[in-house]
Design an enzyme around this catalytic site. Structure first.
Site, PDB file in Angstrom:
ATOM      1  N   ARG A 164     -36.253  32.131  -5.595  1.00  8.24           N
ATOM      2  CA  ARG A 164     -37.242  31.051  -5.404  1.00  8.24           C
ATOM      3  C   ARG A 164     -38.356  31.457  -4.433  1.00  8.24           C
ATOM      4  NH1 ARG A 164     -34.363  29.335  -8.819  1.00  8.24           N
ATOM      5  NH2 ARG A 164     -33.861  27.176  -9.278  1.00  8.24           N
ATOM      6  N   SER A 238     -34.799  20.375  -7.408  1.00  4.33           N
ATOM      7  CA  SER A 238     -34.076  20.723  -6.171  1.00  4.33           C
ATOM      8  C   SER A 238     -35.045  20.674  -4.994  1.00  4.33           C
ATOM      9  CB  SER A 238     -33.524  22.144  -6.258  1.00  4.33           C
ATOM     10  OG  SER A 238     -32.637  22.273  -7.332  1.00  4.33           O
ATOM     11  N   GLU A 333     -37.247  23.874  -0.629  1.00  2.92           N
ATOM     12  CA  GLU A 333     -37.768  24.641  -1.756  1.00  2.92           C
ATOM     13  C   GLU A 333     -39.162  24.142  -2.136  1.00  2.92           C
ATOM     14  OE1 GLU A 333     -37.679  24.730  -6.153  1.00  2.92           O
ATOM     15  OE2 GLU A 333     -35.549  24.994  -5.738  1.00  2.92           O
TER      16      GLU A 333
END
Ligand code: EPU
Length: 337
Positions: A164, A238, A333
């Site tokens: 990520r 997320s 994130e």
């Protein structure tokens, strides 16, 4: 180039936060990017490059210029014995691209079905799901440097992809506008069904031979069953990354919590952040209009007219409680602006 002022971004971010942009400019081709970068008025303004807005938390109105990247087009550049090379405009919808690939038998991104957002944002955070990451099919991208207007290509190494993460979330943050991404897709599919939930879902679907079509459908079913649709309930998937801890810390954690959910990682052990948050009792909890989703503790949602700051404060509380209980510091994130 059309410049708008005081534009609401409510429909342009998947949290549905009602923040506004002081200036708003949409660019749809290279000429418009060139016109934008050579405009002196914008040179000193804070800049926010906006794709699909699906990984973004707007805490406040944006007192600068929001640049919406609208490049479109999916072009088959080249094919060889094993691969198709597809150049895709940054403004194309990611899931639309996946559907195009599945329909044409271009294999490699079927596990990434239904990820919200646009193609230009995919390399920023090296999107991933169900055992596949963008870097597995990435060939190159094209981008324009905002300061100089210079156009260049980035190879896979230059993108510095991690879990990520990429160079565009770090030292090059806000410095380049990604205009297109070229993917290398396969003629013979390497089906990736090893991620537990996919095999179960394929069995439940009761189809004969597994192919990229059925994998895509399985992923769509799984995502629909546990992740809320941002068009119905504002969210950004997320909210935190799954943290990676050392082997030693993991053994200690497992001795106290035998049911801890973990995955192997290159640099240690990856822990399911959803599990950590769930253990702290957050699932289904709300603070004002901001809340933790009832099916998945890693998803924060806008249950009314939440402000970005309300969602941010909820995320702070979650971070603190996970740190207190597990001595693990979660990392967001989503891109907080
Ligand atoms: N879990 C709980 N409680 C919860 C939620 C999860 O105990 O409330 C546990 C469950 O045991 C579950 C495990 O955590 O099996 C992992 O959950 P899940 O399979 O949903 O995957 P994840 O680790 O939470 C990651 C990605 C997702 C991606 C899925 C599937 C991150 C931060 N998230 O989620 O990506 O779709 O794997 O590969 O890596 C996104 O980035 O926005 C995103 C949705």
């Amino acid at each position: 180039m059309r410049v708008q002022e005081n534009v609401s971004l409510k429909r342009l971010n998947s949290f549905g936060i009602d923040a506004s942009a002081r200036y708003f400019v949409e660019v749809a081709d290279q000429e418009e990017v060139a016109a934008f970068v050579s405009e002196p008025h914008f040179a000193d303004q804070p800049l926010l490059i906006l794709g699909g807005g699906s990984n973004l938390l707007l805490r406040h109105n944006f007192e600068g210029v929001v640049l919406k990247v609208g490049f479109s087009g999916i072009e088959l550049l080249l094919e060889d014995n094993d691969h198709y090379y597809l150049e895709v405009g940054a403004g194309e919808n990611w899931h639309g691209l996946v559907m195009h690939c599945v329909a044409n038998g271009y294999a490699g991104i079927e596990n990434l079905s239904l990820i919200p957002g646009n193609v230009g944002a995919a390399p920023m955070q090296n999107i991933g799901a169900y055992g596949v990451e963008l870097q597995d099919v990435f060939e190159k991208l094209e981008a324009t440097e905002i300061r100089s207007g210079e156009y260049r290509e980035f190879s896979i190494d230059e993108c510095q992809f991690r879990y990520r993460d990429s160079v565009f979330k770090n030292e090059l943050q806000g410095k380049y506008v990604i205009t297109s991404v070229t993917l290398r897709l396969s003629k013979s599919a390497q089906l990736n069904t090893s991620y537990g939930a996919i095999e179960e879902e394929l069995e439940a679907m009761n189809i004969g031979e597994v192919d990229i079509n059925s994998i895509s459908q399985a992923v769509i079913n799984i995502r629909n069953s546990k992740l809320p649709d941002p068009d119905v309930l504002g969210n950004a998937g997320s909210f935190f990354k799954n943290p990676i801890i050392s082997e030693e810390e993991f053994l200690q954690l497992r001795s106290e919590y035998s049911d801890v959910v973990s995955y192997p990682a290159d640099t240690g052990v990856k822990i399911a952040a959803g599990w950590l948050i769930d253990q702290c009792g957050w699932k289904g909890k709300r603070i004002g209009n901001a809340g933790v989703h009832e099916n998945h503790a890693l998803v924060l949602a806008n249950y009314g007219n939440a402000t970005g700051d309300e969602i941010y404060k909820l995320s702070e509380e979650i971070l603190n409680s996970v740190r207190t209980k597990f001595k693990i510091t979660l990392e967001r994130e989503v891109n907080v602006v």
